[in-house]
Motif scaffolding. Structure first.
Motif, PDB file in Angstrom:
ATOM      1  N   GLU A  79       2.605   3.068   9.097  1.00  0.00           N
ATOM      2  CA  GLU A  79       2.799   4.497   8.882  1.00  0.00           C
ATOM      3  C   GLU A  79       2.750   4.767   7.382  1.00  0.00           C
ATOM      4  O   GLU A  79       3.575   4.225   6.642  1.00  0.00           O
ATOM      5  N   PRO A  80       1.807   5.597   6.925  1.00  0.00           N
ATOM      6  CA  PRO A  80       1.780   5.944   5.497  1.00  0.00           C
ATOM      7  C   PRO A  80       3.079   6.643   5.107  1.00  0.00           C
ATOM      8  O   PRO A  80       3.557   7.517   5.826  1.00  0.00           O
ATOM      9  N   ASP A  81       3.651   6.224   3.981  1.00  0.00           N
ATOM     10  CA  ASP A  81       4.942   6.752   3.541  1.00  0.00           C
ATOM     11  C   ASP A  81       4.744   7.746   2.402  1.00  0.00           C
ATOM     12  O   ASP A  81       4.539   7.366   1.261  1.00  0.00           O
ATOM     13  N   LEU A 139       0.825  -1.214   0.000  1.00  0.00           N
ATOM     14  CA  LEU A 139       0.000   0.000   0.000  1.00  0.00           C
ATOM     15  C   LEU A 139       0.855   1.259   0.000  1.00  0.00           C
ATOM     16  O   LEU A 139       0.463   2.268  -0.602  1.00  0.00           O
ATOM     17  N   ASN A 140       2.008   1.232   0.637  1.00  0.00           N
ATOM     18  CA  ASN A 140       2.893   2.400   0.591  1.00  0.00           C
ATOM     19  C   ASN A 140       3.421   2.625  -0.823  1.00  0.00           C
ATOM     20  O   ASN A 140       3.606   3.766  -1.249  1.00  0.00           O
ATOM     21  N   ASP A 141       3.618   1.546  -1.579  1.00  0.00           N
ATOM     22  CA  ASP A 141       3.976   1.695  -2.993  1.00  0.00           C
ATOM     23  C   ASP A 141       2.797   2.250  -3.793  1.00  0.00           C
ATOM     24  O   ASP A 141       2.985   3.042  -4.722  1.00  0.00           O
ATOM     25  N   THR A 167     -10.899  -6.312   2.904  1.00  0.00           N
ATOM     26  CA  THR A 167     -11.072  -4.861   2.999  1.00  0.00           C
ATOM     27  C   THR A 167     -10.101  -4.141   2.071  1.00  0.00           C
ATOM     28  O   THR A 167     -10.492  -3.252   1.311  1.00  0.00           O
ATOM     29  N   THR A 168      -8.827  -4.531   2.117  1.00  0.00           N
ATOM     30  CA  THR A 168      -7.846  -3.917   1.223  1.00  0.00           C
ATOM     31  C   THR A 168      -8.157  -4.282  -0.225  1.00  0.00           C
ATOM     32  O   THR A 168      -8.017  -3.448  -1.123  1.00  0.00           O
ATOM     33  N   LEU A 221      -4.830   9.059  -0.431  1.00  0.00           N
ATOM     34  CA  LEU A 221      -5.314   9.260   0.936  1.00  0.00           C
ATOM     35  C   LEU A 221      -6.082   8.044   1.442  1.00  0.00           C
ATOM     36  O   LEU A 221      -5.966   7.679   2.625  1.00  0.00           O
ATOM     37  N   ARG A 222      -6.850   7.418   0.579  1.00  0.00           N
ATOM     38  CA  ARG A 222      -7.582   6.205   0.976  1.00  0.00           C
ATOM     39  C   ARG A 222      -6.616   5.063   1.294  1.00  0.00           C
ATOM     40  O   ARG A 222      -6.797   4.328   2.270  1.00  0.00           O
ATOM     41  N   ALA A 223      -5.573   4.902   0.475  1.00  0.00           N
ATOM     42  CA  ALA A 223      -4.560   3.878   0.742  1.00  0.00           C
ATOM     43  C   ALA A 223      -3.820   4.191   2.049  1.00  0.00           C
ATOM     44  O   ALA A 223      -3.548   3.286   2.848  1.00  0.00           O
ATOM     45  N   ALA A 224      -3.524   5.460   2.288  1.00  0.00           N
ATOM     46  CA  ALA A 224      -2.842   5.868   3.526  1.00  0.00           C
ATOM     47  C   ALA A 224      -3.695   5.565   4.745  1.00  0.00           C
ATOM     48  O   ALA A 224      -3.183   5.099   5.774  1.00  0.00           O
ATOM     49  N   GLU A 225      -4.982   5.805   4.642  1.00  0.00           N
ATOM     50  CA  GLU A 225      -5.886   5.493   5.753  1.00  0.00           C
ATOM     51  C   GLU A 225      -5.874   3.999   6.055  1.00  0.00           C
ATOM     52  O   GLU A 225      -5.858   3.585   7.214  1.00  0.00           O
ATOM     53  N   ARG A 226      -5.847   3.177   5.016  1.00  0.00           N
ATOM     54  CA  ARG A 226      -5.820   1.722   5.224  1.00  0.00           C
ATOM     55  C   ARG A 226      -4.492   1.306   5.861  1.00  0.00           C
ATOM     56  O   ARG A 226      -4.479   0.442   6.745  1.00  0.00           O
ATOM     57  N   VAL A 227      -3.384   1.909   5.451  1.00  0.00           N
ATOM     58  CA  VAL A 227      -2.088   1.627   6.083  1.00  0.00           C
ATOM     59  C   VAL A 227      -2.184   1.911   7.577  1.00  0.00           C
ATOM     60  O   VAL A 227      -1.757   1.104   8.408  1.00  0.00           O
TER      61      VAL A 227
END
Length: 179
Positions: free
Chosen positions: A99-101, A42-44, A154-155, A87-93
């Motif tokens: 930690e969203p990168d 997800l960070n990628d 979910t992801t 932002l949606r991927a960061a929220e899932r992280v």
């Protein structure tokens, strides 16, 4: 012919397992993938979406030519959606305990696409650069979705919804290119 359904949820077992690891938040023993690997993937995705946001934004601002307004409007819309994807991927992280990168120093290295800047007067090249990127994103996100399978529904649903919008972007760009 009568079919029996003998599915039973062992709620007592599940309650005990959940009580033992309350600090894990949404990660339970029934989670089917390594959460750290999902966070890495997800960070990628975040890096990819931020690079796409930057590219679309740059192209929208700098595009020149007779069809500039229509193309810039499409790029602006896509840019907003790419930022929303990040932002949606960061929220899932964050939900997964990571930690969203958003580190600008590593965005390009982690992104599935690159940051192309064709001549501002070549609207066709701008459209093609973005279509090229969308097609890469579509392929890589399909692979992520297949990998996730039932291991993290979910992801997987998040990625499927982002993929749907990426396919719409590619369709929009194809229409503008007239191909």
């Amino acid at each position: 012919m009568t079919q029996t359904d003998d599915f039973v949820v062992d709620v007592t077992r599940i309650r005990e397992q959940v009580r033992q690891k309350m600090e894990d938040g949404p990660i339970t023993q029934t989670f089917g993938r390594d959460p750290q690997k999902i966070i890495e993937v997800l960070n990628d995705v975040i890096a990819t979406e931020v690079v796409c946001w930057l590219r679309y934004t740059r192209h929208a601002i700098s595009a020149k030519g007779i069809d500039r307004a229509q193309v810039a409007e499409e790029f602006t819309e896509h840019a907003k959606e790419e930022l929303d994807h990040a932002l949606r991927a960061a929220e899932r992280v964050s939900q997964l305990g990571g930690e969203p990168d958003f580190d600008p120093g590593s965005l390009v290295q982690r992104s599935h696409t690159d940051y192309q800047v064709p001549a501002d007067t070549d609207l066709r090249a701008l459209l093609e650069a973005n279509l090229w990127a969308e097609r890469i994103v579509i392929s890589t996100y399909q692979e992520i979705i297949r990998w996730l399978g039932d291991g993290d529904p979910t992801t997987r649903r998040l990625m499927e919804s982002i993929l749907e919008e990426e396919e719409e972007h590619a369709d929009d760009l194809t229409d503008l290119l007239g191909v």
